[in-house]
Motif scaffolding. Structure first.
Motif, PDB file in Angstrom:
ATOM      1  N   GLN A  26      54.739  10.477   0.848  1.00 29.67           N
ATOM      2  CA  GLN A  26      55.596   9.870   1.856  1.00 29.67           C
ATOM      3  C   GLN A  26      54.779   9.613   3.114  1.00 29.67           C
ATOM      4  O   GLN A  26      54.017  10.466   3.560  1.00 29.67           O
ATOM      5  CB  GLN A  26      56.794  10.768   2.174  1.00 29.67           C
ATOM      6  CG  GLN A  26      57.764  10.904   1.018  1.00 29.67           C
ATOM      7  CD  GLN A  26      59.074  11.561   1.416  1.00 29.67           C
ATOM      8  OE1 GLN A  26      59.380  11.727   2.587  1.00 29.67           O
ATOM      9  NE2 GLN A  26      59.862  11.945   0.421  1.00 29.67           N
ATOM     10  N   GLY A  27      54.941   8.421   3.655  1.00 33.84           N
ATOM     11  CA  GLY A  27      54.216   8.066   4.865  1.00 33.84           C
ATOM     12  C   GLY A  27      52.807   7.582   4.615  1.00 33.84           C
ATOM     13  O   GLY A  27      51.997   7.516   5.542  1.00 33.84           O
ATOM     14  N   VAL A  28      52.484   7.247   3.382  1.00 32.00           N
ATOM     15  CA  VAL A  28      51.122   6.817   3.046  1.00 32.00           C
ATOM     16  C   VAL A  28      51.098   5.427   2.425  1.00 32.00           C
ATOM     17  O   VAL A  28      50.096   5.010   1.852  1.00 32.00           O
ATOM     18  CB  VAL A  28      50.461   7.828   2.081  1.00 32.00           C
ATOM     19  CG1 VAL A  28      50.271   9.159   2.753  1.00 32.00           C
ATOM     20  CG2 VAL A  28      51.272   7.967   0.787  1.00 32.00           C
ATOM     21  N   GLY A  29      52.208   4.707   2.509  1.00 34.23           N
ATOM     22  CA  GLY A  29      52.270   3.386   1.894  1.00 34.23           C
ATOM     23  C   GLY A  29      52.536   3.431   0.409  1.00 34.23           C
ATOM     24  O   GLY A  29      52.226   2.477  -0.312  1.00 34.23           O
ATOM     25  N   PHE A  30      53.148   4.524  -0.062  1.00 28.05           N
ATOM     26  CA  PHE A  30      53.358   4.658  -1.499  1.00 28.05           C
ATOM     27  C   PHE A  30      54.479   3.757  -1.991  1.00 28.05           C
ATOM     28  O   PHE A  30      54.359   3.135  -3.056  1.00 28.05           O
ATOM     29  CB  PHE A  30      53.654   6.118  -1.859  1.00 28.05           C
ATOM     30  CG  PHE A  30      53.398   6.437  -3.303  1.00 28.05           C
ATOM     31  CD1 PHE A  30      52.115   6.742  -3.732  1.00 28.05           C
ATOM     32  CD2 PHE A  30      54.411   6.420  -4.240  1.00 28.05           C
ATOM     33  CE1 PHE A  30      51.852   7.026  -5.072  1.00 28.05           C
ATOM     34  CE2 PHE A  30      54.171   6.701  -5.580  1.00 28.05           C
ATOM     35  CZ  PHE A  30      52.883   7.011  -5.989  1.00 28.05           C
ATOM     36  N   ARG A  31      55.565   3.665  -1.247  1.00 26.14           N
ATOM     37  CA  ARG A  31      56.661   2.789  -1.675  1.00 26.14           C
ATOM     38  C   ARG A  31      56.225   1.321  -1.722  1.00 26.14           C
ATOM     39  O   ARG A  31      56.509   0.617  -2.699  1.00 26.14           O
ATOM     40  CB  ARG A  31      57.879   2.994  -0.774  1.00 26.14           C
ATOM     41  CG  ARG A  31      58.581   4.328  -1.010  1.00 26.14           C
ATOM     42  CD  ARG A  31      59.772   4.500  -0.075  1.00 26.14           C
ATOM     43  NE  ARG A  31      59.342   4.518   1.320  1.00 26.14           N
ATOM     44  CZ  ARG A  31      60.175   4.416   2.360  1.00 26.14           C
ATOM     45  NH1 ARG A  31      61.474   4.255   2.161  1.00 26.14           N
ATOM     46  NH2 ARG A  31      59.714   4.466   3.590  1.00 26.14           N
ATOM     47  N   PRO A  32      55.512   0.815  -0.696  1.00 22.72           N
ATOM     48  CA  PRO A  32      55.005  -0.557  -0.812  1.00 22.72           C
ATOM     49  C   PRO A  32      54.066  -0.742  -1.994  1.00 22.72           C
ATOM     50  O   PRO A  32      54.075  -1.789  -2.654  1.00 22.72           O
ATOM     51  CB  PRO A  32      54.260  -0.764   0.507  1.00 22.72           C
ATOM     52  CG  PRO A  32      54.822   0.230   1.441  1.00 22.72           C
ATOM     53  CD  PRO A  32      55.301   1.376   0.636  1.00 22.72           C
ATOM     54  N   TYR A  33      53.262   0.283  -2.252  1.00 29.73           N
ATOM     55  CA  TYR A  33      52.360   0.222  -3.407  1.00 29.73           C
ATOM     56  C   TYR A  33      53.160   0.104  -4.701  1.00 29.73           C
ATOM     57  O   TYR A  33      52.848  -0.727  -5.571  1.00 29.73           O
ATOM     58  CB  TYR A  33      51.481   1.472  -3.413  1.00 29.73           C
ATOM     59  CG  TYR A  33      50.851   1.784  -4.754  1.00 29.73           C
ATOM     60  CD1 TYR A  33      49.924   0.927  -5.336  1.00 29.73           C
ATOM     61  CD2 TYR A  33      51.193   2.955  -5.438  1.00 29.73           C
ATOM     62  CE1 TYR A  33      49.350   1.221  -6.567  1.00 29.73           C
ATOM     63  CE2 TYR A  33      50.625   3.259  -6.663  1.00 29.73           C
ATOM     64  CZ  TYR A  33      49.708   2.391  -7.227  1.00 29.73           C
ATOM     65  OH  TYR A  33      49.146   2.682  -8.443  1.00 29.73           O
ATOM     66  N   VAL A  34      54.203   0.914  -4.826  1.00 34.48           N
ATOM     67  CA  VAL A  34      55.053   0.862  -6.021  1.00 34.48           C
ATOM     68  C   VAL A  34      55.716  -0.512  -6.134  1.00 34.48           C
ATOM     69  O   VAL A  34      55.794  -1.092  -7.227  1.00 34.48           O
ATOM     70  CB  VAL A  34      56.110   1.987  -5.970  1.00 34.48           C
ATOM     71  CG1 VAL A  34      57.170   1.781  -7.051  1.00 34.48           C
ATOM     72  CG2 VAL A  34      55.447   3.351  -6.123  1.00 34.48           C
ATOM     73  N   TYR A  35      56.190  -1.028  -4.997  1.00 33.27           N
ATOM     74  CA  TYR A  35      56.837  -2.345  -4.979  1.00 33.27           C
ATOM     75  C   TYR A  35      55.875  -3.416  -5.521  1.00 33.27           C
ATOM     76  O   TYR A  35      56.237  -4.233  -6.378  1.00 33.27           O
ATOM     77  CB  TYR A  35      57.252  -2.684  -3.549  1.00 33.27           C
ATOM     78  CG  TYR A  35      57.970  -4.006  -3.393  1.00 33.27           C
ATOM     79  CD1 TYR A  35      59.362  -4.061  -3.363  1.00 33.27           C
ATOM     80  CD2 TYR A  35      57.263  -5.200  -3.268  1.00 33.27           C
ATOM     81  CE1 TYR A  35      60.023  -5.278  -3.205  1.00 33.27           C
ATOM     82  CE2 TYR A  35      57.911  -6.411  -3.119  1.00 33.27           C
ATOM     83  CZ  TYR A  35      59.291  -6.448  -3.084  1.00 33.27           C
ATOM     84  OH  TYR A  35      59.945  -7.648  -2.939  1.00 33.27           O
ATOM     85  N   GLY A  36      54.645  -3.385  -5.008  1.00 32.71           N
ATOM     86  CA  GLY A  36      53.670  -4.373  -5.454  1.00 32.71           C
ATOM     87  C   GLY A  36      53.329  -4.221  -6.923  1.00 32.71           C
ATOM     88  O   GLY A  36      53.171  -5.218  -7.653  1.00 32.71           O
ATOM     89  N   LEU A  37      53.211  -2.990  -7.394  1.00 29.14           N
ATOM     90  CA  LEU A  37      52.872  -2.741  -8.792  1.00 29.14           C
ATOM     91  C   LEU A  37      54.011  -3.194  -9.706  1.00 29.14           C
ATOM     92  O   LEU A  37      53.774  -3.815 -10.755  1.00 29.14           O
ATOM     93  CB  LEU A  37      52.593  -1.249  -8.976  1.00 29.14           C
ATOM     94  CG  LEU A  37      51.888  -0.818 -10.267  1.00 29.14           C
ATOM     95  CD1 LEU A  37      50.512  -1.461 -10.356  1.00 29.14           C
ATOM     96  CD2 LEU A  37      51.772   0.709 -10.306  1.00 29.14           C
ATOM     97  N   ASP A  68      57.737  -6.865   5.039  1.00 25.93           N
ATOM     98  CA  ASP A  68      56.949  -7.745   4.169  1.00 25.93           C
ATOM     99  C   ASP A  68      56.156  -6.919   3.160  1.00 25.93           C
ATOM    100  O   ASP A  68      55.211  -6.219   3.531  1.00 25.93           O
ATOM    101  CB  ASP A  68      56.002  -8.573   5.031  1.00 25.93           C
ATOM    102  CG  ASP A  68      55.145  -9.519   4.202  1.00 25.93           C
ATOM    103  OD1 ASP A  68      55.359  -9.600   2.973  1.00 25.93           O
ATOM    104  OD2 ASP A  68      54.250 -10.162   4.784  1.00 25.93           O
ATOM    105  N   PRO A  69      56.493  -7.008   1.876  1.00 27.39           N
ATOM    106  CA  PRO A  69      55.770  -6.220   0.868  1.00 27.39           C
ATOM    107  C   PRO A  69      54.283  -6.536   0.798  1.00 27.39           C
ATOM    108  O   PRO A  69      53.499  -5.718   0.319  1.00 27.39           O
ATOM    109  CB  PRO A  69      56.470  -6.599  -0.448  1.00 27.39           C
ATOM    110  CG  PRO A  69      57.799  -7.130  -0.035  1.00 27.39           C
ATOM    111  CD  PRO A  69      57.591  -7.786   1.287  1.00 27.39           C
TER     112      PRO A  69
END
Length: 751
Positions: free
Chosen positions: A21-32, A171-172
């Motif tokens: 959390q707080g490391v850009g993990f959700r955006p990373y998951v979104y992109g993947l 913006d993802p």
């Protein structure tokens, strides 16, 4: 794939735990998920990140998930189960779930290369903005009030995003997608003074206080002897070394020698202070009498802007700008984090106090690290590393351990993790105790843990012990040196017995005595003292720990040369009456290893008094450029190690300070190895734990483990925590937690 050419849609629920959390993990998951054409969602949850993905390539998504994670992420566990397909059409980032927390906030991170590039890009809207950050850098632990790590749960909730920042946040494709600390000059925090004013003050020889990541820092020109001396007088820090800040890795060689491991540590996202061999071309008052200097690279954008300003204005500060960077506090007080307090307390110290309006919720000093035998060794663990947990060998009940009185930390256990707080400091002032109590409240709240027991030091009169007694019905007292050993055992996940060599300054012994050089046999929750250093008198009691000449006098008296005390230490007003104290049969004694270093330093004329803990030992170490071993320099009788023959040699007329320092270090290390080897043969135990504050000495920390390994023993040394009292709380927590487990097992067995 089915015969018709379509795939069997699968929906998977994925739970990811760790620092996510707080490391850009959700955006990373979104992109993947977008890359694999999947529908579903990702949210922050109490146990980490929760993902549901649906589509033909869901299994490929799960396989790739741990391979391309963001740089600050750490995945501990991925749990996957199949669930009912919902025929979803798209993928989204959802609202965070509530519930009992088992995730964590991650440590603060230095400004990343991408943000640094934008900071100095005139075309970027963040140009020269001192609070630039993204998912890969910036404040985390110090600004977070609680989990989940969402903007609403941080101090950044006070700053509404402008249209441009809101667009980045949504913006993802942006590096700032759901980056909770983002801001810009339009909508973010602001400094109270401009960069030009800060630069002019430093270049003009003034002292500047700035608000950093974890608290205020004091800055001045590190090549300006007058400025450094004024800082010492104002801060009441007579001789304790200052760390320095250099502009870049390429500039390090101007002030110190650094190998590849040390340079890598300096450049790590934690940006610790690293102790390096000094080139002695800074102001002499930076690290008086020492051979090493603490060096740090810029941590926050403001540091980079200050160096940029010094270069841009043509200000010449020596051959290259080097800045003192030290904690902004009076000696012995906690680090300042509040603006109003900083303006009040720093008025007589700093010529310019630079505040800003982004609050610091949790103070965190700079971490201090050295490299020993090619591996990092903590001296102080704080900003950049806390609250990274230490994984335990087993899950244990939730306990709180409150450490000691000096270099205080606290530890909370949760399942199979131990969360050791940042360095709090000494608990000898009201402000220090308040900071200690606030740290406990924040750590228990942010981890969502209610400890069932408090572990504390055996000493009955410590502030931490009193806190434990006033705040818990269930208590466990752990002997000081046993806690030192247990911290290393817990860190390494060692099971089975171990011999522990604990070389320390002071600790309350199981017999009520003053211990400090101990050989313990540890197994499970128990320890047994199987050896100790020969007791040495402490004329004047605790005062002898501040005045090394007193310990040297005790050595002379023990050698039958007490008549030399008055002559050797004629400058000390009480030298004439110390012999009378030493003649008293019931005076205080100690087995402390630290006091032996003090005695040696005073006998060699290196330090008769010390203004900070460890000063005499550090100056002694600085002179030990070559070590030698006096083969007849020690005796071991009944488990008691005596250096009496070595001290007889140190007071000879033909030995100088550097030669004596080298002989003391080499002989003491060799004696300790002999001591350990004899105990290993007697007990049949080959694992050796090495801990205690004296292992901050680079010679001992290198030579003793090396020689133990060469002798066929297995040395365990502290790596994740300092060997000094900063690691005590982990050892206390481990012993207390194991006691609960054992008691529960005993009750279950008798039922």
């Amino acid at each position: 794939m089915s015969a018709a050419g379509t795939c069997d849609r699968t929906r998977l629920r994925v739970r990811v735990s760790g620092a996510v959390q707080g490391v850009g993990f959700r955006p990373y998951v979104y992109g993947l998920a977008t890359r694999y054409g999947l529908a579903g969602f990702v949210i922050n949850g109490p146990e980490g990140v929760i993902i549901e993905v649906e589509g033909c390539r869901a299994s490929e998504f799960v396989a790739t998930l741990p391979l391309e994670a963001p740089p600050l992420a750490r995945i501990d566990h991925i749990c996957v189960r199949e669930t009912v397909a919902l025929a979803a059409k798209d993928f989204s980032i959802g609202t965070s779930e509530g519930g009992r927390l088992s995730t964590q906030i991650i440590a603060d991170a230095a400004v990343c290369p991408q943000c640094l590039g934008e900071l100095f890009d005139p075309e970027d809207r963040h140009y020269l903005y001192p609070f630039i950050s993204c998912c890969h850098c910036g404040p985390r632990y110090t600004i977070a009030e609680r989990l989940p790590y969402d903007r609403a749960n941080t101090v950044m909730s006070a700053f509404s995003l402008c249209a441009a920042c809101a667009a980045d946040y949504a913006d993802p494709a942006s590096r700032r997608f759901h980056a909770e600390a983002i801001a810009c000059p339009t909508c973010g925090p602001r400094l109270s003074h401009g960069i030009s004013a800060i630069v002019a003050a430093i270049a003009g020889g003034q002292i500047v206080a700035i608000k950093g990541l974890g608290g205020y820092q004091l800055l001045c020109d590190a090549r300006n002897q007058d400025a450094v001396q004024r800082l010492r007088r104002r801060k009441r820090r007579l001789h304790k070394p200052f760390a320095v800040l250099v502009a870049s890795k390429e500039r390090v060689s101007e002030v110190a020698e650094a190998n590849a491991s040390e340079l890598a540590l300096l450049e790590s996202v934690a940006r610790p202070i690293v102790l390096l061999p000094s080139r002695n071309n800074l102001a002499p008052a930076i690290a008086p009498g020492l051979s090493r200097v603490g060096v740090m690279l810029p941590v926050v954008p403001l540091h980079h802007l200050i160096f940029h300003g010094l270069r841009a204005t043509g200000a010449r500060v020596g051959s290259g700008p080097v800045i003192v960077a030290t904690s902004a506090n009076l000696c012995g007080e906690p680090l300042l984090i509040d603006n109003a307090q900083a303006l009040r307390h720093l008025k007589g110290i700093a010529d310019l106090v630079v505040t800003h309006d982004r609050d610091i919720l949790t103070r965190a000093d700079d971490s201090v690290v050295s490299v020993v035998a090619g591996r990092p060794q903590f001296i102080r663990r704080a900003r950049g590393y806390v609250p990274e947990p230490i994984r335990l060998a087993r899950s244990v009940p939730p306990v709180l351990a409150v450490g000691g009185a000096l270099k205080s930390t606290v530890t909370i256990t949760r399942d199979n993790q131990a969360f050791v707080s940042q360095h709090i400091g000494d608990l000898n002032t009201a402000e220090g105790i308040r900071a200690f109590e606030k740290t406990i409240r924040h750590l228990t709240s942010s981890l969502d843990v209610e400890p069932i027991l408090i572990a504390h030091d055996l000493h009955p009169d410590m502030a931490s012990t009193r806190f434990a007694e006033e705040n818990a019905r269930a208590l466990v007292a752990v002997q000081h040196h046993h806690a030192h050993a247990a911290a290393v055992i817990a860190e390494h996940g060692h099971e089975g017995p171990a011999i522990a060599l604990v070389l320390d300054g002071h600790g309350f012994g199981a017999d009520g005595g003053n211990w400090g050089g101990e050989l313990l046999l540890c197994e499970g929750t128990r320890s047994r003292r199987i050896g100790h250093l020969a007791p040495l008198q402490m004329p004047g009691g605790d005062r002898a720990a501040r005045e090394p000449w007193r310990m040297a006098s005790a050595v002379l008296h023990g050698l039958g040369r007490g008549n030399e005390i008055g002559q050797r230490f004629a400058a000390q007003r009480q030298a004439g009456c110390v012999s009378a104290l030493l003649d008293q049969p019931d005076g205080p004694t100690t087995t402390s290893a630290g006091r032996l270093f003090d005695a040696a330093a005073a006998l060699l004329g290196i330090a008769n008094l010390q203004s900070y803990e460890g000063e005499a030992a550090m100056k002694l170490e600085a002179l030990a450029r070559r070590t030698a071993v006096l083969e007849t320099g020690w005796t071991i009788d009944g488990g008691v190690l005596s250096l009496r023959p070595l001290f007889s040699r140190l007071i000879a007329d033909d030995i100088d300070a550097p030669g004596g320092a080298g002989l003391f270090h080499g002989t003491f290390a060799a004696a300790c190895v002999d001591w350990v080897m004899r105990s290993a043969r007697t007990t049949g135990v080959n694992t050796v734990v090495l801990s205690g504050g004296c292992f901050l000495n680079a010679v001992l920390a290198h030579e003793i483990p090396r020689a133990c390994s060469a002798a066929g023993l297995t040395p365990l040394v502290p790596r994740r925590l300092p060997p000094n009292d900063g690691g005590l709380s982990l050892g206390q927590a481990w012993i207390a937690a194991l006691q609960i487990v054992q008691q529960s097992g005993a009750r279950a067995g008798s039922a």
